[in-house]
Design an enzyme around this catalytic site. Structure first.
Site, PDB file in Angstrom:
ATOM      1  N   PRO A   2      18.370 -51.913 -16.673  1.00  0.00           N
ATOM      2  CA  PRO A   2      19.528 -51.219 -17.272  1.00  0.00           C
ATOM      3  C   PRO A   2      19.701 -51.601 -18.741  1.00  0.00           C
ATOM      4  CG  PRO A   2      20.230 -52.828 -15.611  1.00  0.00           C
ATOM      5  CD  PRO A   2      18.739 -52.816 -15.597  1.00  0.00           C
ATOM      6  N   GLU A   3      19.892 -50.605 -19.573  1.00  0.00           N
ATOM      7  CA  GLU A   3      20.199 -50.859 -20.977  1.00  0.00           C
ATOM      8  C   GLU A   3      21.669 -50.498 -21.212  1.00  0.00           C
ATOM      9  OE1 GLU A   3      17.798 -50.582 -24.215  1.00  0.00           O
ATOM     10  OE2 GLU A   3      15.878 -50.509 -23.176  1.00  0.00           O
TER      11      GLU A   3
END
Ligand code: ZN
Length: 269
Positions: A2-3
């Site tokens: 996840p960014e």
């Protein structure tokens, strides 16, 4: 992994369920993720009311009326499930609201973390204290010029240094450099003022577009087992090695600091 856009989307999705609600029950289904859950987490959260949610870099923040903030990091594989039909093996923390809704933090690889610092000391909390400014709006060309002055490290490496800018990961560093037409290998201190101005504009653009794409998936979040935060995105260069660029060139992949960098050697100088 996840960014920032996934974290922002997750926080917005959680807010729809949690904001303003009392936490009626807290279930810890194991003792730790990457590190131990705070020993008094259940006691401090149970009965507390959520008075707002937020994000700092890639940390999600859930503030309560007891002056505590639940800080979560999704690590490599973490995500929250909204109103899961059944609690699964990898649902490690489950919160139930006074309305009977449930959110479960699911993390198969357990690289994520959950902490509960005091809200008024959040800025001084070790993981947040050293972070640079947010990439979504606080960074200007002049600011980048100062931050990069005299630095010989590749511009891509500095963009991903959390002390310089907080929360900008590999994907969006590649995409922003492409949009600003900057060679990721270029020493940061040598990038022209005009290109840094373009970069300062490109960073919130690429993140904002991804957040908007993620936001559109929130319509579905009320479905059973609705998973927050993961959505498909279109990239100009990321993970597109050998694919054509609009200029007629081809996207190239190199390794910088152990991470893949994707760029167009023809457009990015
Ligand atoms: Zn190109």
């Amino acid at each position: 992994m996840p960014e920032l856009p996934e974290v922002e989307t997750t926080v917005r999705g959680l807010a729809k369920v949690l904001d303003g609600q009392r936490i009626a029950a807290v279930e810890l289904r194991r003792e730790d993720l990457r590190r131990a859950f705070p020993a008094d987490l259940g006691q401090r959260l149970t009965g507390a009311r959520v008075i707002g949610l937020g994000r700092r870099a890639k940390y999600g923040l859930i503030h309560t009326d007891r002056g505590d903030t639940l800080v979560f990091h999704l690590g490599m594989s973490g995500h929250w499930r909204v109103d899961p039909a059944a609690i699964g093996k990898h649902d490690h923390l489950v919160l139930t609201t006074g309305e009977g809704r449930r959110v479960a933090l699911n993390d198969a690889r357990r690289f994520g973390s959950v902490d509960l610092p005091r809200t008024d000391a959040l800025d001084q909390w070790p993981a947040l204290r050293a972070l640079g400014p947010e990439p979504t709006g606080e960074v200007t060309g002049a600011w980048l010029k100062r931050a990069f002055a005299g630095r010989t490290a590749p511009v891509k490496a500095l963009l991903m240094d959390q002390r310089v800018i907080a929360g900008l990961g590999n994907i969006y560093a590649c995409e922003a450099l492409y949009r600003a037409r900057i060679d990721p290998r270029k020493p940061a201190g040598k990038v022209s003022r005009a290109k840094l101005q373009a970069l300062a504009a490109a960073i919130p653009e690429v993140l904002g577009e991804a957040i908007a794409a993620g936001g559109s998936t929130l319509r579905d979040f009320a479905s059973p087992d609705g998973e927050l935060g993961y959505f498909s995105k279109a990239f100009a260069v990321y993970d597109r090695e050998g694919r054509p660029c609009g200029c007629g060139g081809a996207v190239k992949r190199i390794v910088q600091g152990g991470r893949s960098t994707f760029f167009c050697p023809k457009c990015q100088r």
